[in-house]
Write a protein that holds these residues in place. Structure first.
Motif: not given
Length: 153
Positions: A76, A63-64, A96, A60, A66-70, A73
């Motif tokens: 991650c 994933s957060e 992934y 979790r 991954f979404r918020t910190s390009p 990525r």
């Protein structure tokens, strides 16, 4: 940079409780201003855990990130693949890992993980289940089309 990624087998050996506690304490100390690296390190430690709930929390958190910190990525991807693999979410793990392999086709760790995922899927008979499920879905779609065609006449 791929050489800094652990081998897939490493995820099977959990951190010692005091090592995980160090990561947890740093994460909690930073509170709502937790840094990305601290969060990443703690998530990595959780994924290595033998506790399913901790593994889920690690996935979790990653994933957060991954979404918020390009910019994080790529880093991650491997750990999300590992975490999902440990949780038995093989399709997510494959997704992934395949993304990582698109960027780094020569990544030995991702290549090794791909083999582990494929072996586990085959071993658990998931391919057979997916094929049977796909046939059932296709039969349902064909049946629906035929039924609609018959009603029009």
């Amino acid at each position: 940079m791929s050489s800094s990624l652990p081998y897939a087998a490493e995820v099977e050996s959990p951190l010692k409780p005091d090592e995980l506690q160090v990561l947890r304490a740093q994460y909690e100390k930073e509170g709502e201003y937790v840094g990305i690296q601290t969060k990443f390190n703690y998530a990595w430690g959780l994924i290595k855990s033998s506790s399913r709930s901790e593994q889920q929390e690690g996935v979790r958190m990653l994933s957060e990130i991954f979404r918020t910190s390009p910019e994080r990525r790529r880093e991650c991807l491997y750990y999300l693949a590992l975490g999902n693999f440990k949780l038995g979410n093989y399709s997510e793990a494959r997704r992934y890992n395949d993304l990582l392999l698109e960027f780094e086709g020569e990544n030995m760790q991702a290549g090794g993980l791909k083999t582990l995922i494929d072996d586990r899927v085959a071993k658990e008979g998931m391919m057979g289940v997916a094929i049977v499920g796909g046939i059932a879905v296709a039969a349902g779609v064909i049946g629906s089309v035929l039924f609609k065609g018959a009603r029009r006449r």
